[in-house]
Write a protein that holds these residues in place. Structure first.
Motif, PDB file in Angstrom:
ATOM      1  N   VAL A   1       0.855  -1.184   0.000  1.00 19.62           N
ATOM      2  CA  VAL A   1       0.000   0.000   0.000  1.00 19.62           C
ATOM      3  C   VAL A   1       0.892   1.236   0.000  1.00 19.62           C
ATOM      4  O   VAL A   1       1.688   1.420   0.930  1.00 19.62           O
ATOM      5  CB  VAL A   1      -0.945   0.035   1.216  1.00 19.62           C
ATOM      6  CG1 VAL A   1      -1.793   1.305   1.210  1.00 19.62           C
ATOM      7  CG2 VAL A   1      -1.845  -1.190   1.235  1.00 19.62           C
ATOM      8  N   LEU A   2       0.820   2.026  -1.051  1.00 24.25           N
ATOM      9  CA  LEU A   2       1.585   3.265  -1.168  1.00 24.25           C
ATOM     10  C   LEU A   2       3.073   3.027  -0.950  1.00 24.25           C
ATOM     11  O   LEU A   2       3.766   3.804  -0.301  1.00 24.25           O
ATOM     12  CB  LEU A   2       1.061   4.314  -0.179  1.00 24.25           C
ATOM     13  CG  LEU A   2      -0.395   4.761  -0.386  1.00 24.25           C
ATOM     14  CD1 LEU A   2      -0.824   5.724   0.709  1.00 24.25           C
ATOM     15  CD2 LEU A   2      -0.586   5.400  -1.758  1.00 24.25           C
TER      16      LEU A   2
ATOM     17  N   ARG B   1      -4.083   3.642  -7.832  1.00 31.22           N
ATOM     18  CA  ARG B   1      -4.570   4.276  -6.596  1.00 31.22           C
ATOM     19  C   ARG B   1      -3.705   3.944  -5.392  1.00 31.22           C
ATOM     20  O   ARG B   1      -4.036   4.320  -4.267  1.00 31.22           O
ATOM     21  CB  ARG B   1      -6.015   3.841  -6.335  1.00 31.22           C
ATOM     22  CG  ARG B   1      -7.009   4.418  -7.310  1.00 31.22           C
ATOM     23  CD  ARG B   1      -8.401   3.878  -7.055  1.00 31.22           C
ATOM     24  NE  ARG B   1      -8.817   4.015  -5.671  1.00 31.22           N
ATOM     25  CZ  ARG B   1      -9.930   3.494  -5.156  1.00 31.22           C
ATOM     26  NH1 ARG B   1     -10.738   2.795  -5.941  1.00 31.22           N
ATOM     27  NH2 ARG B   1     -10.244   3.668  -3.897  1.00 31.22           N
ATOM     28  N   GLY B   2      -2.608   3.233  -5.591  1.00 29.99           N
ATOM     29  CA  GLY B   2      -1.670   2.985  -4.500  1.00 29.99           C
ATOM     30  C   GLY B   2      -1.686   1.595  -3.930  1.00 29.99           C
ATOM     31  O   GLY B   2      -0.942   1.304  -2.986  1.00 29.99           O
TER      32      GLY B   2
ATOM     33  N   SER C   1     -15.430   3.025 -12.730  1.00 31.15           N
ATOM     34  CA  SER C   1     -15.247   4.379 -13.245  1.00 31.15           C
ATOM     35  C   SER C   1     -13.944   4.984 -12.809  1.00 31.15           C
ATOM     36  O   SER C   1     -13.384   5.838 -13.465  1.00 31.15           O
ATOM     37  CB  SER C   1     -16.399   5.268 -12.769  1.00 31.15           C
ATOM     38  OG  SER C   1     -16.405   5.358 -11.346  1.00 31.15           O
ATOM     39  N   GLY C   2     -13.460   4.539 -11.630  1.00 29.10           N
ATOM     40  CA  GLY C   2     -12.185   5.050 -11.152  1.00 29.10           C
ATOM     41  C   GLY C   2     -12.246   6.500 -10.730  1.00 29.10           C
ATOM     42  O   GLY C   2     -11.229   7.193 -10.745  1.00 29.10           O
TER      43      GLY C   2
ATOM     44  N   SER D   1      -8.638   8.062  -3.902  1.00 28.63           N
ATOM     45  CA  SER D   1      -8.029   7.909  -2.582  1.00 28.63           C
ATOM     46  C   SER D   1      -7.663   6.456  -2.317  1.00 28.63           C
ATOM     47  O   SER D   1      -8.192   5.531  -2.933  1.00 28.63           O
ATOM     48  CB  SER D   1      -8.992   8.410  -1.503  1.00 28.63           C
ATOM     49  OG  SER D   1     -10.176   7.612  -1.506  1.00 28.63           O
ATOM     50  N   THR D   2      -6.738   6.276  -1.388  1.00 27.75           N
ATOM     51  CA  THR D   2      -6.339   4.944  -0.933  1.00 27.75           C
ATOM     52  C   THR D   2      -6.922   4.746   0.449  1.00 27.75           C
ATOM     53  O   THR D   2      -6.622   5.505   1.369  1.00 27.75           O
ATOM     54  CB  THR D   2      -4.807   4.828  -0.879  1.00 27.75           C
ATOM     55  OG1 THR D   2      -4.267   5.152  -2.164  1.00 27.75           O
ATOM     56  CG2 THR D   2      -4.397   3.417  -0.486  1.00 27.75           C
ATOM     57  N   VAL D   3      -7.796   3.761   0.592  1.00 25.31           N
ATOM     58  CA  VAL D   3      -8.478   3.546   1.869  1.00 25.31           C
ATOM     59  C   VAL D   3      -8.083   2.192   2.443  1.00 25.31           C
ATOM     60  O   VAL D   3      -7.735   1.261   1.722  1.00 25.31           O
ATOM     61  CB  VAL D   3     -10.016   3.631   1.707  1.00 25.31           C
ATOM     62  CG1 VAL D   3     -10.429   5.011   1.229  1.00 25.31           C
ATOM     63  CG2 VAL D   3     -10.514   2.564   0.743  1.00 25.31           C
ATOM     64  N   LEU D   4      -8.135   2.109   3.768  1.00 23.84           N
ATOM     65  CA  LEU D   4      -7.861   0.871   4.498  1.00 23.84           C
ATOM     66  C   LEU D   4      -8.994   0.615   5.477  1.00 23.84           C
ATOM     67  O   LEU D   4      -9.630   1.561   5.956  1.00 23.84           O
ATOM     68  CB  LEU D   4      -6.537   0.981   5.263  1.00 23.84           C
ATOM     69  CG  LEU D   4      -5.256   1.084   4.438  1.00 23.84           C
ATOM     70  CD1 LEU D   4      -4.050   1.232   5.368  1.00 23.84           C
ATOM     71  CD2 LEU D   4      -5.081  -0.121   3.538  1.00 23.84           C
TER      72      LEU D   4
END
Length: 578
Positions: free
Chosen positions: A156-157, A275-276, A333-334, A338-341
């Motif tokens: 992630v990132l 998106r990471g 659609s993208g 954001s990158t969410v957890l």
């Protein structure tokens, strides 16, 4: 004896007749060495002396027999070993089919059970211990990319994280140890970054049962090794274990659901990578997806290489993580970059263990949360989640979380433009009022950082000590103003000469509550740009002669100077006009 010996010719003649083995009977091996020079070096001819000068006769003779045997000469070994008790033994069929000569180490004294611990038989947890005189338990384990290679597929990132679903697996396993079949809630407080080298020790702490049977549970980690030198434990998750899990009423036996519209998952992981999310093969389990109104459906499966691991988990974290990927791509659609957890889990219950493929349904469950139901290939429930809330995560949060760095962070909020206050867009702004506001502005130095830090800290220390010692100051606060002493945002720098002032004054604040206030301003802006209209008046006066008391709104602009009991030096003071 009068003619030439012609030793070389004799050796060559014998070799030409097919002789391949020569035995020298004599006091040394001189002739064997000469004979070797008389034949082709590439030939298989063997020259063996029976006796060698300076060597034990018996050992040399037996060695010669062994060399002759290897060279193809028939040796009567039965006669040689007669009466010695020697016997024939079977040899390995070839070099790599053999038994080890060394005895295997006895591991009985090194396993968890022999150390007084319970054996958990779990891929992430190795042992458990029940605390004496307390209804509490601790499960322990060690995580590393060497022993749990599948974790490396969860990036992630740019950081390798233990997935949030693994914390759920740990908590559910902890509940099994104490008879709790429901994870009532679990909140993730800090991501767990797995280092490339070495590993981290983990603990799952289970609290005592309350009158309702609920227990607290927490997941902790720290760097490899243990001991005082490896830093404190970091709490990554905490929650509540309970009993009374219910089997969900809904089932997924009808598949795919009627009126569901298929969603293309081709290129889904390329989209998530942008998106990471750096998902490797084990986490790329999304096979198909559908949507029906606000509900999402998906099929996920582990690769064949992970099936053995899946049998040892309640539910493999990579499989449960993949079950939620359909919510990340949504309709493809993208639009959400954001990158969410996962952040908070509610009412998690495991109904079946060891699954390697799942059917998934994700449905809204209130504001910013979803419910998750996963089932096996026949539609039977495997795991249910009452509500799941996710939160965005940034590179900065992960960069400082090598075992730390939480999903919460301290942020600076600008003062409202309407006046002195706190908050953005608030209807009513309460002004910040100091009883006896006296301001000391920390000077900016443009010298070498080492010299500057020493100079600035020395000056501030004198001011702080003088303020506390001056009886005329009473209990009023001293406002210490710095320029660029702290980082307010990603685009602002920090003055290394001024930043240590915050540590010094905070120590003074802890020892003298209410006596000091820290304020930092933009290095490019004015010192009191956040206040109302003001003006500066510089007045030169002797404080001893003029009865100026602190009840006036007087701001000290320069460092306090040395005062004597009967005589004061003239000071420049600044008066703030209301």
């Amino acid at each position: 004896m009068r003619e030439a010996v012609r030793f070389a010719d004799a050796v060559s003649f014998v070799v030409s007749r097919g002789v391949t083995s020569f035995v020298e009977v004599g006091p040394d091996g001189v002739l064997s060495g000469m004979a070797q020079q008389s034949v082709d070096p590439e030939s298989a001819t063997v020259f063996v002396p029976l006796v060698r000068k300076g060597r034990p006769e018996v050992a040399t003779a037996v060695t010669a027999l062994g060399q002759l045997h290897v060279g193809g000469v028939a040796v009567d070994w039965a006669r040689f070993f007669e009466g010695s008790g020697a016997r024939r033994v079977e040899l390995p069929t070839y070099a790599f089919q053999r038994e080890r000569y060394w005895m295997e180490a006895e591991l009985g004294g090194l396993d968890a059970g022999s150390l007084g611990l319970g054996i958990t038989d779990h891929p992430l947890l190795g042992a458990s211990i029940a605390l004496a005189e307390a209804d509490e338990m601790v499960l322990t384990g060690r995580l590393s990319l060497a022993t749990q290679a599948w974790i490396a597929d969860h990036g992630v990132l740019g950081s390798v994280l233990l997935p949030g679903t693994a914390f759920v697996e740990l908590a559910v396993r902890a509940g099994d140890e104490v008879g709790c079949d429901l994870l009532e809630e679990l909140t993730l407080q800090a991501p767990l970054v797995i280092p490339e080298q070495g590993g981290v020790a983990i603990q799952v702490a289970i609290g005592a049962a309350d009158p309702t049977g609920r227990r607290s549970v927490g997941v902790y980690s720290r760097g490899d090794g243990g001991g005082a030198g490896y830093g404190p434990w970091t709490r990554h998750a905490e929650g509540i274990l309970a009993t009374g899990a219910e089997t969900p009423v809904a089932d997924l036996s009808e598949w795919p659901p009627k009126s569901a519209t298929a969603i293309s998952v081709e290129g889904a992981y390329g989209l998530l990578s942008e998106r990471g999310y750096g998902y490797g093969p084990v986490f790329q389990g999304l096979k198909a997806a559908w949507t029906s109104g606000e509900e999402l459906y998906a099929e996920v499966a582990l690769p064949d290489s992970a099936h053995d691991d899946a049998r040892r988990f309640g539910l493999h974290p990579a499989l449960l993580d993949a079950a939620m990927h359909v919510a990340l791509i949504d309709d493809g659609s993208g639009t959400d970059e954001s990158t969410v957890l996962p952040f908070a889990w509610t009412n998690v219950a495991l109904h079946a263990a060891g699954a390697s493929a799942l059917r998934v349904r994700i449905a809204p469950a209130g504001q910013d949360s979803v419910s998750v139901l996963v089932a096996d290939g026949a539609g039977r429930p495997v795991l249910s989640v009452g509500a799941l809330v996710s939160r965005p995560v940034s590179v900065e949060q992960l960069a400082g979380s090598g075992g730390g760095g939480g999903l919460h962070e301290v942020v600076w909020r600008p003062l409202a433009a309407a006046g002195v206050g706190v908050g953005e867009g608030a209807g009513v702004v309460e002004p910040v009022v100091f009883e006896v506001p006296v301001v000391f502005e920390v000077p900016v130095v443009g010298v070498d950082p080492v010299v500057g830090v020493r100079s600035v800290l020395g000056g501030v220390l004198e001011v702080v000590q003088g303020w506390l010692a001056d009886e005329r100051a009473g209990d009023g606060p001293l406002v210490v103003v710095t320029r660029g002493g702290v980082s307010v945002g990603t685009d602002t720098g920090v003055d290394v000469c001024v930043a240590p002032v915050w540590g010094l004054v905070r120590a003074a604040q802890a020892e003298n509550p209410g006596r000091f206030v820290l304020v930092d301003v933009d290095p490019a802006g004015g010192v009191f740009g956040m206040l109302r209209v003001w003006c500066w008046l510089r007045v030169s006066l002797r404080l001893r002669c003029v009865g100026v008391r602190c009840w006036f709104r007087v701001w000290w602009r320069c460092p306090l100077v040395t005062r004597r009991r009967r005589r004061c030096r003239p000071l420049w003071v600044t008066v703030w006009c209301w």
